[in-house]
Scaffold this active site. Structure first.
Site, mmCIF file in Angstrom:
data_model
loop_
_atom_site.group_PDB
_atom_site.id
_atom_site.type_symbol
_atom_site.label_atom_id
_atom_site.label_comp_id
_atom_site.label_asym_id
_atom_site.label_seq_id
_atom_site.Cartn_x
_atom_site.Cartn_y
_atom_site.Cartn_z
ATOM 1 N N GLY A 145 0.814 -1.221 0.000
ATOM 2 C CA GLY A 145 0.000 0.000 0.000
ATOM 3 C C GLY A 145 0.841 1.261 0.000
ATOM 4 O O GLY A 145 1.884 1.354 -0.651
ATOM 5 N N VAL A 146 0.376 2.234 0.763
ATOM 6 C CA VAL A 146 1.059 3.525 0.802
ATOM 7 C C VAL A 146 2.444 3.370 1.458
ATOM 8 O O VAL A 146 3.399 4.061 1.086
ATOM 9 C CB VAL A 146 0.152 4.573 1.491
ATOM 10 N N ASP A 147 2.573 2.441 2.377
ATOM 11 C CA ASP A 147 3.856 2.167 3.043
ATOM 12 C C ASP A 147 4.898 1.717 2.003
ATOM 13 O O ASP A 147 6.044 2.220 1.974
ATOM 14 C CB ASP A 147 3.612 1.068 4.093
#
Ligand code: AR6
Length: 163
Positions: free
Chosen positions: A31-33
């Site tokens: 994801g954004v990580d």
């Protein structure tokens, strides 16, 4: 504090600090990580290892370098994993409050936020937006601008309708 919404990629934002939806291990992820670690490069992980040897608690926030991104810092927060039974909404609002507190500690004045917990962690999107906006509005801070970065049109509409 001014709150705005844009549609786009959080890693490309011209802000003092980008907020990451991390997990408590603090060693990267999807994801954004994953996007933030990929854009920032290995310096982000190295700083996570140095500054967070034991990870970070759910609901808490902590900063690292942003590596190669144009932002100066990443403020990592750990949202509740609803899919794993973490249903306490206070853990989600805590992420936004703690992110602002960490921003004040380091002197970051402009921030970009993702919709914490609204992806892999399965928090319902509408309530994730409400939790973000109500906490950003209610928390006293020196931060001047908080930008919600919507990943896709439908998230953009959802956030801008509620703003
Ligand atoms: N820019 C902005 N928003 C994004 C981007 C991006 N580049 N990529 C995804 N989003 P998620 P969580 C949106 O799953 O639910 C990771 O593996 C996405 O559409 O990234 O808190 C971590 O390591 C969604 O609206 O975070 C953790 O293990 C929002 O960002 C776990 O996932 C959050 O989705 C955290 O799960």
């Amino acid at each position: 504090m001014e709150i705005e919404v844009v549609e786009g990629d959080i890693t490309a934002q011209q802000v003092d600090a980008v907020v990451n939806a991390a997990n408590s291990r603090m060693r990267g992820g999807g994801g954004v990580d994953g996007a933030i670690h990929a854009a920032g490069g290995p310096a982000v992980l190295a700083d996570c290892e140095r500054r967070f040897p034991d990870g970070l608690a759910t609901g808490d926030a902590g900063w690292t370098t942003a590596g190669r991104m144009s932002a100066r810092w990443v403020i990592h927060v750990v949202g509740p994993n609803r899919n794993a039974g973490q249903t306490d909404r206070g853990l989600l609002t805590s992420c936004y409050r703690r992110a602002l507190e960490v921003a004040d500690e380091i002197g970051a004045r402009t921030l970009a936020f993702p919709l914490v917990s609204a992806g892999v962690y399965g928090w319902p999107k509408e309530d994730a937006v409400d939790a973000a906006l109500e906490t950003l509005r209610a928390t006293p801070t020196n931060v001047e601008m908080a930008r919600m970065v919507a990943f896709g049109r439908s998230s953009y509409r959802l956030i801008s309708d509620r703003l």
